[in-house]
Design a protein around this motif. Structure first.
Motif, short mmCIF file in Angstrom:
data_model
loop_
_atom_site.label_atom_id
_atom_site.label_comp_id
_atom_site.label_asym_id
_atom_site.label_seq_id
_atom_site.Cartn_x
_atom_site.Cartn_y
_atom_site.Cartn_z
N LEU A 95 0.81 -1.22 0.00
CA LEU A 95 0.00 0.00 0.00
C LEU A 95 0.84 1.27 0.00
O LEU A 95 0.46 2.28 -0.58
N LYS A 96 2.02 1.20 0.64
CA LYS A 96 2.83 2.43 0.69
C LYS A 96 3.41 2.79 -0.68
O LYS A 96 3.91 3.89 -0.87
N PRO A 99 0.66 6.04 -3.87
CA PRO A 99 0.28 7.38 -3.42
C PRO A 99 -1.05 7.86 -4.01
O PRO A 99 -1.81 8.57 -3.34
N LYS A 102 -3.80 6.56 -1.90
CA LYS A 102 -3.89 7.27 -0.61
C LYS A 102 -4.57 8.62 -0.81
O LYS A 102 -5.38 9.06 0.00
N LEU A 106 -7.88 9.91 1.09
CA LEU A 106 -7.87 11.15 1.89
C LEU A 106 -8.94 12.13 1.39
O LEU A 106 -9.65 12.75 2.19
N LEU A 173 3.16 11.62 -2.61
CA LEU A 173 2.19 12.14 -1.65
C LEU A 173 2.72 13.41 -0.99
O LEU A 173 3.89 13.46 -0.60
N SER A 178 -1.19 15.39 3.98
CA SER A 178 -1.84 14.11 4.24
C SER A 178 -1.79 13.69 5.71
O SER A 178 -2.24 12.60 6.06
N MET A 205 -7.46 3.72 8.15
CA MET A 205 -6.80 4.08 6.89
C MET A 205 -6.33 2.81 6.18
O MET A 205 -6.50 2.66 4.98
N GLU A 209 -7.65 1.67 2.50
CA GLU A 209 -6.71 1.53 1.38
C GLU A 209 -6.72 0.09 0.86
O GLU A 209 -6.77 -0.15 -0.35
#
Ligand code: HEM
Length: 256
Positions: A95-96, A99, A102, A106, A173, A178, A205, A209
């Motif tokens: 997931l990281k 961006p 995310k 958000l 990001l 964020s 979160m 995601e």
């Protein structure tokens, strides 16, 4: 409850660890002579956990998916980003690397926070704050939604513009924007802020995601024929879509 506790003891040996109810059953309150929680307290805590943890997530998910159904170009770009992972099933650690995902989550929480207010708060003694008197035990609340829609902070606040969370140069990001904890600056606080902030904000979160990424990876989501997808709200336990999302869902393998 006792039987469950014994069953759990047997089960514990074979399982990965304690579940929430096990922790509550084992808890001892040091300030109250080490007493255990009563059954009523345990039921209250479980119900709080379930209410706070399911309705909020499903509401946020529905708003986000509705925007992805309405704005197909955002959904396509999100799918393109997910495709770069080249993995059969998206895992937590993937997931990281997403961006764009995310930013969509958000923006969903900014534009459509599931709660428009925090839980009611009160002070235990009269307090002066920034020139205002806050009397003891008066109900104090914070307008979460209005903060996220403040035109002094957010350009076109009522428009779903997820790119606002991405840096123009490389699509990464924007870390400052964020941060939703309110620790650096209060710009959007869908989980509240401070000591009583949602204790599960990071988990929420992660769930949003993870679920959105996998739903978009596997399926193409489009509007039901003749449905415009509009966004009026209705106050229920959370602020939900007045006209719930109906979507046509088809597997990706048949089209991409
Ligand atoms: C998108 C998902 C979520 C949103 C937007 C959200 C938002 C919030 C907000 C605004 C509060 C009130 C904070 C305050 O009063 O200052 C809160 C409290 C709380 N939330 Fe969440 N929440 C979410 C998911 C969850 C999940 C998944 C759980 C549990 C698994 C959870 C458990 C709680 C609990 C127990 C409280 C009460 C905390 C206290 O009174 O100290 N929430 N949440």
């Amino acid at each position: 409850m006792k039987k469950t506790s014994e069953d759990k003891k047997d089960h514990k040996e074979k399982s990965l660890g304690l579940c929430y109810v096990d922790s509550l059953l084992n808890l001892e309150l040091p300030d109250e002579g080490g007493r255990k929680l009563t059954e009523q307290e345990i039921v209250g805590l479980c119900s709080e956990f379930l209410d706070a943890g399911t309705d909020t997530i499903s509401t946020a998910l529905q708003w986000i998916m509705a925007n992805l159904v309405k704005y197909q170009e955002i959904q396509s770009k999100l799918f393109d980003e997910i495709r770069t992972l080249n993995s059969d099933e998206i895992q937590e650690e993937d997931l990281k690397k997403l961006p764009y995902l995310k930013a969509v989550i958000l923006e969903g929480l900014r534009r459509h926070p599931p709660g428009h207010f925090v839980l009611p708060h009160a002070v235990t003694q009269d307090v002066g704050l920034d020139g205002y008197e806050v009397p003891k035990e008066a109900t104090v609340n914070i307008m979460i939604a209005e903060i996220g829609w403040d035109p002094k902070i957010w350009e076109d606040p009522m428009v779903f513009k997820h790119e606002r969370f991405l840096n123009d140069d490389d699509g990464s990001l924007n870390e400052d924007l964020s941060d939703v904890t309110g620790n650096k600056e209060v710009k959007m606080i869908p989980f509240g802020a401070g000591r009583r902030m949602c204790p599960a904000s990071a988990l929420a979160m992660l769930h949003l995601e993870y679920i959105v990424a996998n739903l978009i990876k596997e399926f193409k989501w489009s509007a039901k024929v003749g449905d415009d997808i509009d966004f009026p709200e209705k106050q229920a336990f959370t602020v939900v879509m007045k006209n719930p999302l109906w979507a046509h869902v088809s597997t990706r393998e048949h089209q991409d």
